[in-house]
Design an enzyme around this catalytic site. Structure first.
Site, PDB file in Angstrom:
ATOM      1  N   CYS A 334       0.794  -1.238   0.000  1.00  0.00           N
ATOM      2  CA  CYS A 334       0.000   0.000   0.000  1.00  0.00           C
ATOM      3  C   CYS A 334       0.828   1.290   0.000  1.00  0.00           C
ATOM      4  O   CYS A 334       0.572   2.168  -0.830  1.00  0.00           O
ATOM      5  CB  CYS A 334      -0.986   0.046   1.159  1.00  0.00           C
ATOM      6  SG  CYS A 334      -1.308  -1.493   1.986  1.00  0.00           S
ATOM      7  N   ARG A 363       6.001 -11.682   5.368  1.00  0.00           N
ATOM      8  CA  ARG A 363       5.397 -11.558   6.694  1.00  0.00           C
ATOM      9  C   ARG A 363       5.980 -12.619   7.614  1.00  0.00           C
ATOM     10  O   ARG A 363       6.062 -13.783   7.237  1.00  0.00           O
ATOM     11  CB  ARG A 363       3.878 -11.696   6.597  1.00  0.00           C
ATOM     12  CG  ARG A 363       3.309 -10.543   5.799  1.00  0.00           C
ATOM     13  CD  ARG A 363       1.844 -10.625   5.624  1.00  0.00           C
ATOM     14  NE  ARG A 363       1.401  -9.487   4.810  1.00  0.00           N
ATOM     15  CZ  ARG A 363       0.170  -9.314   4.386  1.00  0.00           C
ATOM     16  NH1 ARG A 363      -0.748 -10.192   4.714  1.00  0.00           N
ATOM     17  NH2 ARG A 363      -0.139  -8.264   3.662  1.00  0.00           N
ATOM     18  N   GLN A 381       0.935 -10.892  -3.657  1.00  0.00           N
ATOM     19  CA  GLN A 381      -0.490 -10.553  -3.664  1.00  0.00           C
ATOM     20  C   GLN A 381      -0.899  -9.984  -5.019  1.00  0.00           C
ATOM     21  O   GLN A 381      -0.111  -9.273  -5.640  1.00  0.00           O
ATOM     22  CB  GLN A 381      -0.779  -9.492  -2.605  1.00  0.00           C
ATOM     23  CG  GLN A 381      -0.498  -9.924  -1.187  1.00  0.00           C
ATOM     24  CD  GLN A 381      -0.779  -8.777  -0.229  1.00  0.00           C
ATOM     25  OE1 GLN A 381      -0.146  -7.735  -0.294  1.00  0.00           O
ATOM     26  NE2 GLN A 381      -1.742  -8.980   0.651  1.00  0.00           N
ATOM     27  N   ASP A 383      -2.416  -7.353  -5.719  1.00  0.00           N
ATOM     28  CA  ASP A 383      -2.762  -6.239  -4.848  1.00  0.00           C
ATOM     29  C   ASP A 383      -3.083  -5.003  -5.676  1.00  0.00           C
ATOM     30  O   ASP A 383      -2.287  -4.612  -6.525  1.00  0.00           O
ATOM     31  CB  ASP A 383      -1.543  -5.952  -3.951  1.00  0.00           C
ATOM     32  CG  ASP A 383      -1.934  -5.229  -2.683  1.00  0.00           C
ATOM     33  OD1 ASP A 383      -3.145  -4.987  -2.492  1.00  0.00           O
ATOM     34  OD2 ASP A 383      -1.035  -4.904  -1.893  1.00  0.00           O
ATOM     35  N   HIS A 385      -4.825  -0.907  -5.391  1.00  0.00           N
ATOM     36  CA  HIS A 385      -5.374   0.158  -4.571  1.00  0.00           C
ATOM     37  C   HIS A 385      -6.137   1.106  -5.459  1.00  0.00           C
ATOM     38  O   HIS A 385      -5.589   1.617  -6.426  1.00  0.00           O
ATOM     39  CB  HIS A 385      -4.252   0.868  -3.815  1.00  0.00           C
ATOM     40  CG  HIS A 385      -3.604  -0.029  -2.809  1.00  0.00           C
ATOM     41  ND1 HIS A 385      -2.504  -0.802  -3.089  1.00  0.00           N
ATOM     42  CD2 HIS A 385      -3.957  -0.323  -1.519  1.00  0.00           C
ATOM     43  CE1 HIS A 385      -2.192  -1.529  -2.016  1.00  0.00           C
ATOM     44  NE2 HIS A 385      -3.056  -1.272  -1.054  1.00  0.00           N
ATOM     45  N   LYS A 465     -13.420  -4.402   6.415  1.00  0.00           N
ATOM     46  CA  LYS A 465     -13.191  -5.129   5.163  1.00  0.00           C
ATOM     47  C   LYS A 465     -14.332  -6.075   4.838  1.00  0.00           C
ATOM     48  O   LYS A 465     -15.119  -6.446   5.702  1.00  0.00           O
ATOM     49  CB  LYS A 465     -11.879  -5.895   5.239  1.00  0.00           C
ATOM     50  CG  LYS A 465     -11.860  -6.920   6.354  1.00  0.00           C
ATOM     51  CD  LYS A 465     -10.605  -7.776   6.310  1.00  0.00           C
ATOM     52  CE  LYS A 465     -10.667  -8.838   7.377  1.00  0.00           C
ATOM     53  NZ  LYS A 465      -9.934 -10.037   7.095  1.00  0.00           N
ATOM     54  N   HIS A 511      -8.322  -0.951  -0.588  1.00  0.00           N
ATOM     55  CA  HIS A 511      -7.304  -1.996  -0.734  1.00  0.00           C
ATOM     56  C   HIS A 511      -8.046  -3.252  -1.161  1.00  0.00           C
ATOM     57  O   HIS A 511      -9.075  -3.567  -0.572  1.00  0.00           O
ATOM     58  CB  HIS A 511      -6.626  -2.337   0.594  1.00  0.00           C
ATOM     59  CG  HIS A 511      -6.055  -1.179   1.326  1.00  0.00           C
ATOM     60  ND1 HIS A 511      -4.706  -0.998   1.475  1.00  0.00           N
ATOM     61  CD2 HIS A 511      -6.648  -0.150   1.965  1.00  0.00           C
ATOM     62  CE1 HIS A 511      -4.492   0.095   2.196  1.00  0.00           C
ATOM     63  NE2 HIS A 511      -5.651   0.626   2.507  1.00  0.00           N
TER      64      HIS A 511
HETATM   65 ZN   LIG Z   1      -3.191  -2.161   0.734  1.00  0.00          ZN
END
Ligand SMILES: [Zn+2]
Ligand SMILES: [Zn+2]
Length: 644
Positions: A334, A363, A381, A383, A385, A465, A511
């Site tokens: 992010c 992680r 991910q 991912d 945004h 979320k 996200h």
């Molecule tokens: Zn994010």
């Protein structure tokens, strides 16, 4: 109070209960516990006055919880019978079953489980009542004089284990007691069908500095049929285990030298991943997302601004210090996307901005929680945004729902189970922000007509979320998609855009990771398909099996033609028998196997063998290629049938 207490049932029925009688005497035989005035209670509870009651059946979720918990007591009691002096710690119900932790001079081996089960069945046959007792702390310490773990719970006033400041609640069957809040089934004879499944080590209180205990796992169900059904599911799941199939199909491995939870993808896994990545990337480009790339490491200042060092440090790899600067390996993508947004002055015309990355993050998951690709320390991910104006939020979120459902349909996943998660204990941002973000998500769900349930306190630290869970081919539910609404990061990074009014405004950030991570999703797909991927995902699509060396050249020519058409052929050059080569193709889950012998060389036709073992002879090679190319291009879930 005088007169008989009146019990009211939810269906409107009312019953007068003689004074001093337990509530269970007014219920059907099916009940194993009861809700009295909304509270879960034992059937032996004597109501103090009129009350609303609701029987709890063993087949319901609550009933199973009580059943499993009661079975855990019986397990510990059985262990104490077999090993007098055994120290027992805690034994909660879990999904599908229960466990109990023991401190034993001589730990059990797997071969001891049947003997423990037999001792449990004896206790069940004795039909001992579960008697609830309220003891003072002194009495309780006395009762558990030779049980140090129980004494620690009592001394720690652990209310979740029944040890309050005033009284300690204890359940006793026969002479054996356990600390417990209850409720329980009325007697051990009411335990359902159970089986002990495995052994493991577990630190007391989950603390690696404390003693390692032995954990005994079991599964428990209301009926023998339900137990057998569960055991069948387990067996099926074991056959599909992605770690096993990952080795068999030569997709990936976890070399010890890398450290736990870090995988390398082998050539076959690499092709599989490329297919997955291309599909996701292309689809995102087609839906108005823009691709970005960010590095794997960034200075601590970035993570301080984003709030990660404050709220997420435990999940991050340790800090690296060099030349008076400190760095972290990224646990999330992010903040990088925020910086890309901030590389220019933005206006309302730039919004929504949908930044997308297959971003690899790291992680520091606890070693005990790692599980192949399903839970790893290095993950990529899908991912993205979405940075947008507030009035665009609901529309954008609905667009993400649509994209999610489209992607999952491609893999054969339908009917998601959707959850809206609210503010957790550890969070940034104020209450108004949280309420606002939660409402936006709810509104998007309502407008889209998707059914959902609430999960209180399960949100991310920066926002509420929505999770999409999907059922796989054997009915297991996987949490895969996450969509988060975030007002906090834009605030912390002071993100801005110039509005139509020429004033500065703060955008909002969504996200979202639709597959979750490619690792986890790959693990799920491997188990979902049991390794037999649809053609478009298959690392190898057509396997050529030459009968003898003299057919090798022809096989290579055919494979070359398949490759020209963008297919992924493989020629088995080994000197094994045809039977063994076909067996090898089956083990590799090759979608199509073509045996090439004299007849095929002479005619130019092929005989096609699919995964089910259906064989079709005399198929023109070009026809075969054309049809399977169509199958791959359309991402079909079923194999092409060549037979008439
Ligand atoms: Zn994010
Ligand atoms: Zn209990």
């Amino acid at each position: 109070m005088l007169g008989m207490p009146s019990l009211r049932f939810s269906d409107g029925r009312a019953i007068e209960l003689p004074q001093g009688e337990p509530v269970g005497s007014a219920l059907d035989d099916g009940a194993i516990a009861v809700r009295v005035g909304g509270e879960l209670r034992d059937l032996s509870t004597v109501p103090e006055g009129d009350a609303d009651v609701e029987p709890v059946d063993a087949t319901t979720e609550e009933g199973l919880h009580i059943l499993r918990h009661s079975t855990a007591h019986v397990l510990a009691q059985a262990v104490c019978r077999l090993k007098p002096g055994a120290k027992y710690a805690i034994g909660p119900p879990i999904e599908n079953g229960f466990y109990y932790d023991f401190d034993l001079d001589e730990p059990f081996g797997a071969e001891d489980l049947p003997a423990i089960e037999a001792a449990m069945r004896e206790i069940v046959a004795e039909d001992l009542p579960f008697v609830r007792e309220e003891l003072s702390r002194e009495e309780a310490l006395e009762r558990f004089a030779d049980q140090p773990y129980k004494r620690e719970i009592i001394e720690g006033l652990d209310e979740s284990e029944g040890a309050g400041a005033e009284t300690v609640s204890v359940y006793r069957n026969d002479g054996w007691s356990d600390l417990c809040l209850g409720p329980h089934v009325p007697s051990t004879g009411r335990i359902g069908a159970f089986k002990l499944t495995s052994l493991a080590g577990a630190y007391w209180r989950g603390d690696e500095h404390r003693r390692m205990l032995q954990r005994v796992y079991g599964t428990a169900w209301a009926t023998e049929e339900a137990l057998q059904e569960h055991l069948r599911r387990l067996e099926e799941a074991e056959k599909r285990d992605h770690r096993k199939l990952g080795r068999q199909l030569d997709l990936f491995s976890f070399p010890e030298e890398l450290g736990p939870g870090l995988a390398v993808w082998h050539p076959r896994g690499g092709v599989f991943r490329k297919q997955l990545e291309d599909y996701v990337r292309d689809l995102h480009l087609a839906r108005g997302y823009e691709l970005v790339v960010s590095p794997h490491v960034a200075r601590s200042i970035l993570w301080e601004t984003s709030g990660h060092t404050e709220k997420y440090l435990e999940n991050m790899f340790p800090r690296m210090d060099r030349d008076e600067a400190s760095y972290f390996v990224k646990p999330m993508n992010c903040p990088f996307h925020v910086l890309i947004y901030q590389s220019q002055t933005r206006s309302y015309r730039d919004l929504p901005m949908r930044l997308s990355e297959l971003g690899t993050v790291y992680r520091y998951e606890r070693v005990g929680t790692l599980h192949g690709l399903l839970r790893a320390r290095g993950i990529t991910q899908d991912d993205s945004h979405v940075i947008c104006r507030e009035d665009q939020l609901v529309q954008e979120i609905r667009g993400i729902f649509g994209l999610t459902l489209e992607i999952y349909r491609t893999f054969g996943f339908e009917s998601p189970v959707i959850q809206l998660s609210t503010k957790p204990g550890m969070a940034i941002g104020d209450e108004t922000m949280w309420a606002h973000a939660t409402n936006v998500l709810r509104e998007a769900l309502d407008e889209s007509g998707l059914e959902f349930s609430m999960a209180e306190g399960e949100g991310a630290f920066y926002g509420p979320k929505i999770d999409f869970h999907f059922h796989d081919a054997i009915g297991r539910l996987w949490q895969l998609t996450t969509i988060q609404c975030d007002f906090a990061l834009p605030e912390r990074f002071e993100m801005e855009y110039a509005g139509e009014d020429n004033e500065r405004h703060r955008p909002v950030m969504i996200h979202r990771a639709l597959l979750g991570s490619l690792e986890r999703f790959s693990g799920v797909l491997i188990e979902h398909y049991a390794g037999a991927f649809p053609l478009w995902l298959s690392p190898e699509q057509v396997r050529f099996v030459p009968v003898a060396d003299r057919h090798l050249e022809h096989a290579h020519r055919m494979a070359g033609r398949a490759r020209e058409l963008g297919l992924r052929p493989y020629v088995d050059e080994s000197s094994e028998t045809v039977g063994k080569k076909i067996r090898a193709a089956q083990l590799m889950k090759a979608p199509y196997t073509l045996v090439i012998g004299d007849r095929e060389v002479d005619s130019g036709d092929v005989s096609v063998r699919d995964r089910q073992g259906n064989e079709t002879r005399g198929v023109a090679f070009e026809t075969f290629l054309e049809r399977i190319r169509e199958e791959a291009d359309s991402k079909a879930l079923e194999q092409t049938r060549f037979a008439d």
